[in-house]
Design an enzyme around this catalytic site. Structure first.
Site, PDB file in Angstrom:
ATOM      1  CE  LYS A  82      -1.731   2.747   3.061  1.00  0.00           C
ATOM      2  NZ  LYS A  82      -1.780   4.010   2.301  1.00  0.00           N
ATOM      3  CD  GLU A  89      13.029   4.430   8.196  1.00  0.00           C
ATOM      4  OE1 GLU A  89      13.007   5.283   9.110  1.00  0.00           O
ATOM      5  OE2 GLU A  89      12.975   4.710   6.998  1.00  0.00           O
ATOM      6  CB  CYS A 122      13.107   9.213   8.263  1.00  0.00           C
ATOM      7  SG  CYS A 122      13.881   8.120   7.098  1.00  0.00           S
ATOM      8  CD  GLU A 151      10.477  12.702  11.671  1.00  0.00           C
ATOM      9  OE1 GLU A 151       9.414  12.108  11.920  1.00  0.00           O
ATOM     10  OE2 GLU A 151      11.396  12.213  10.993  1.00  0.00           O
TER      11      GLU A 151
HETATM   12  P1  ADP Z   1       3.048  10.544   7.184  1.00  0.00           P
HETATM   13  O1  ADP Z   1       2.471  11.403   8.250  1.00  0.00           O
HETATM   14  O2  ADP Z   1       4.477  10.759   6.953  1.00  0.00           O
HETATM   15  O3  ADP Z   1       2.196  10.411   5.961  1.00  0.00           O
HETATM   16  P2  ADP Z   1       2.001   8.136   8.181  1.00  0.00           P
HETATM   17  O4  ADP Z   1       2.607   7.314   9.231  1.00  0.00           O
HETATM   18  O5  ADP Z   1       0.708   8.809   8.455  1.00  0.00           O
HETATM   19  O6  ADP Z   1       3.125   9.123   7.785  1.00  0.00           O
HETATM   20  O7  ADP Z   1       1.801   7.315   6.851  1.00  0.00           O
HETATM   21  C1  ADP Z   1       2.688   6.347   6.355  1.00  0.00           C
HETATM   22  C2  ADP Z   1       1.887   5.264   5.679  1.00  0.00           C
HETATM   23  O8  ADP Z   1       1.086   4.615   6.669  1.00  0.00           O
HETATM   24  C3  ADP Z   1       0.923   5.771   4.610  1.00  0.00           C
HETATM   25  O9  ADP Z   1       0.883   4.838   3.541  1.00  0.00           O
HETATM   26  C4  ADP Z   1      -0.396   5.785   5.345  1.00  0.00           C
HETATM   27  O10 ADP Z   1      -1.533   5.673   4.500  1.00  0.00           O
HETATM   28  C5  ADP Z   1      -0.270   4.553   6.232  1.00  0.00           C
HETATM   29  N1  ADP Z   1      -1.145   4.537   7.411  1.00  0.00           N
HETATM   30  C6  ADP Z   1      -1.637   5.584   8.102  1.00  0.00           C
HETATM   31  N2  ADP Z   1      -2.418   5.157   9.124  1.00  0.00           N
HETATM   32  C7  ADP Z   1      -2.403   3.798   9.095  1.00  0.00           C
HETATM   33  C8  ADP Z   1      -3.010   2.766   9.879  1.00  0.00           C
HETATM   34  N3  ADP Z   1      -3.783   3.034  10.934  1.00  0.00           N
HETATM   35  N4  ADP Z   1      -2.772   1.482   9.540  1.00  0.00           N
HETATM   36  C9  ADP Z   1      -1.971   1.180   8.499  1.00  0.00           C
HETATM   37  N5  ADP Z   1      -1.391   2.099   7.721  1.00  0.00           N
HETATM   38  C10 ADP Z   1      -1.590   3.401   7.991  1.00  0.00           C
END
Ligand code: ADP
Length: 490
Positions: free
Chosen positions: A188, A263, A297, A394
C-alpha cells in the site's frame, strides 16, 4: 523541463490498481486525485482499493504462496526476474523520475539519479542474495546419532506500507528483499503519492513475476492499511512512516502477533568539531537538512557546533540557505522543491512559530513563500534550548535547529537526549575522534564527514522510538525469512 510523452499518456486516465495480475478499475472504487505540490494542480488520478479489494489481494497473495508460484522457482530464476525488474526501472527511469517530481515535488535530477537509480539497485542487490540464502548444519550434544540443520524459509504473505517522501525507492527497498526471500506481498503506497508504485507494478508484471505474488492496493491508511495489518493471513508487515502511526500498527498487530518492522521518525544530531573542514561541512550539513525539503527521516535537524568555529559555520550555513534555489522540480536550477501538502506546510510553519515562542532566533528563512505551491524558505534557528520543541520533535521540513552548548562533551550528552535514534553525523578531521563519536551516539546509522548517504548493502533502521528492525543488507533480508531447525535421528 516538460514531462515526457510516456508520463503524459500514463496520467491521461485514472490509474488502476493490481490484484492477482489484473488491473482493477471499477465504478465502485473511489477515484483519488494526485496533486503536484509545486502548482497545487491535479496531475492525474488513481482508483483507490476498497476493503474487499484488499482482502482479494491478500487472498491472491496467500494462494500464490501456497501454490509456490514464486517461491518454488530456483534461486537463479528468481534472481533473473529481479535483475529484469532493475533493468526495466532503468529503461523507464525518466518516466519514473517525472512521476516522482510531479507527484512529490522532488527536483528531477534528485529523482532521476538518486531515487530511481537506487530503486533499480535495490533489485540488483537482492537479486544477488537469491542464491545465497541458506541454513547451516549443527553438531548437537544429545547422546546418540543425530543429524541437525537449519533452513531459511520465506515468512509468507507480507504487507508493505510506504510513506509519501520517497515512494518509489521505499517500495523497492521492501519489494526486492520480500521477493528475494520468496514471499508474496501486498503493498500500500501513501495516498498522497501512489502513481510511481503503480507504474512499478507495470514493470514487475512485465518482468514475468507470476500473478498474485505482487499486489498493489492504493488507498488510505485507516481502511486499506489497517485491513492489511489486521489480516491473519499477512504474517509480517514492513512499515515506513511516522512514529505515531507505527505505534498504532503495534496495537493493531497485538491480536494476531504479526511480526513488524518499523522504520519511523528521527531527529538526527550533527556534531561539528573545531577541526572540521568547513568547506565540506557547510554544504554537507545544508544538504543533510534541505534535501527533499527536509522531508527525510534521517534529516540532520539538530546541530551542535564547537564554540571555536560556531560563527564561521553559522554564517556559511546562512549564506547557503539564503542562496538555495527553491522552486518546481521541473526547473533544472531548482535545489529544493515544495513540501508535500498545505496541511504539512502548516504543521512545519507551526513548529517554527512555536520554536520562536520558546526562545529560538531566526537566522534564515522562517516563512512560507507566497504564490502557488506549498513552498517554504530554508530555515535556520539558533539559540535553541534543548527543551525547545524544535530540538525535540521531528519537523519533517527544511528547518535546522542549532542547539546551545558550551563544549563538545555536552554535545554528545545532548545528542543522545532524544526519544529518537535513527541517524547522525560528525564532522572532524581527526579520524580517531570520528570513530569514537560514532560509537558514542545512539543511532542506527552514523556518517563521518558526510550525511544521508544510503546504500542497499548497508543496514538502515533506528534505535529507540525510531523503529524496529533494519532494511538493507543481509539484515534486511532476514526479516522476510523464518528459521526452521531440523533434527533427524539416524
Ligand atoms: P506521514 O504522516 O508521513 O504520511 P504516516 O505514518 O501517516 O506518515 O503514513 C505512512 C503510511 O502509513 C501511509 O501509507 C499511510 O496511508 C499509512 N497509514 C496511516 N495510518 C495507518 C493505519 N492506521 N494502519 C496502516 N497504515 C496506515
Amino acid at each position: 523541463m516538460k514531462p515526457n510523452k510516456a508520463v503524459i499518456d500514463y496520467l491521461a486516465t485514472p490509474r488502476p490498481f493490481l490484484v492477482n495480475g489484473e488491473w482493477i478499475t471499477s465504478d465502485e472504487n473511489l477515484i483519488e486525485n494526485s496533486i503536484d505540490p509545486a502548482t497545487e494542480k491535479v496531475i492525474g488520478s488513481f482508483y483507490a482499493a476498497a476493503i474487499q479489494d484488499v482482502n482479494k489481494a491478500i487472498t491472491a497473495a496467500h494462494s500464490s504462496f501456497q501454490q509456490k508460484n514464486w517461491r518454488g522457482k530456483t534461486p537463479s530464476e528468481m534472481a533473473k526476474h529481479l535483475w529484469t525488474i532493475a533493468d526495466l526501472i532503468d529503461e523507464h527511469g525518466d518516466t519514473l523520475a517525472y512521476l516522482e517530481t510531479l507527484d512529490g515535488g522532488k527536483p528531477f535530477a534528485a529523482a532521476r539519479y538518486g531515487e530511481v537509480s537506487m530503486a533499480a539497485e535495490s533489485f540488483r542487490y537482492y537479486a544477488g542474495w537469491c542464491s545465497k540464502i541458506g541454513g547451516r548444519t549443527t553438531d548437537i550434544s544429545i547422546p546418540g546419532d543425530f543429524h541437525s540443520y537449519t533452513k531459511k524459509e520465506p515468512i509468507g504473505v507480507v504487507g508493505l506500507i510506504t510513506p509519501w517522501n520517497g515512494p518509489l525507492v521505499m517500495a523497492a527497498w521492501k519489494i526486492a528483499p520480500a521477493l528475494a526471500a520468496g514471499c508474496s506481498l501486498v503493498i500500500k503506497p501513501s495516498e498522497l503519492t501512489s502513481l510511481s508504485t503503480l507504474y512499478l507494478g507495470k514493470l514487475i508484471s512485465e518482468a514475468g513475476i507470476p500473478d498474485g505474488v505482487v499486489n498493489i492496493v492504493p488507498g488510505d491508511g485507516e481502511t486499506v492499511g489497517a485491513t492489511i495489518v489486521n489480516s491473519p493471513m499477512v504474517k509480517k508487515v514492513s512499515f515506513t512512516g511516522s512514529t505515531e502511526t507505527g505505534k498504532k500498527l503495534i496495537q493493531a498487530s497485538a491480536g494476531n502477533l504479526k511480526k513488524l518492522t518499523l522504520e519511523l521518525g528521527g531527529k538526527s544530531p550533527v556534531l561539528v568539531f573545531d577541526d572540521a573542514d568547513l568547506g565540506k561541512a557547510i554544504p554537507g550539513i545544508a544538504d543533510g537538512i534541505f534535501s527533499n525539503a527536509g522531508q527525510v527521516c534521517v534529516a540532520g535537524s539538530r546541530l551542535y557546533a564547537a564554540p571555536e568555529i560556531y560563527d564561521d559555520l553559522l554564517s556559511g550555513l546562512i549564506d547557503y540557505a539564503n542562496n538555495l534555489r527553491v522552486g518546481s522540480g521541473l526547473d533544472p536550477k531548482t535545489q529544493m522543491g515544495p513540501l508535500i501538502s498545505a496541511q504539512h506546510r502548516n504543521k512545519v510553519l507551526r513548529y517554527i512559530s512555536d520554536g520562536i515562542d520558546q526562545g529560538a532566533k531566526v537566522e534564515a528563512g522562517g516563512n512560507k513563500i507566497d504564490g502557488d505551491g506549498f513552498f517554504i524558505e530554508p530555515t535556520i534557528l539558533s539559540d535553541v534550548a534543548p527543551s525547545n520543541c524544535v530540538a525535540q520533535e521531528e519537523i519533517f521540513g527544511p528547518v535546522l535547529s542549532i542547539i546551545k552548548i558550551e563544549n563538545m562533551d555536552e554535545a554528545i550528552v545532548q545528542a543522545n537526549a532524544s526519544n529518537y535514534g535513527l541517524a547522525g553525523s560528525v564532522w572532524t578531521q581527526d579520524i580517531s575522534k570520528a570513530h569514537k563519536i560514532a560509537s558514542e551516539i545512539n543511532a542506527g546509522i552514523f556518517w563521518i564527514n558526510c550525511h544521508g548517504i544510503p546504500d542497499m548493502a548497508v543496514p538502515f533502521g533506528g534505535y529507540n522510538q525510531s523503529g524496529w528492525g533494519r532494511e538493507g543488507g543481509p539484515e534486511g533480508l532476514d526479516y522476510y525469512l523464518e528459521t526452521k531447525s531440523v533434527i533427524a535421528a539416524l
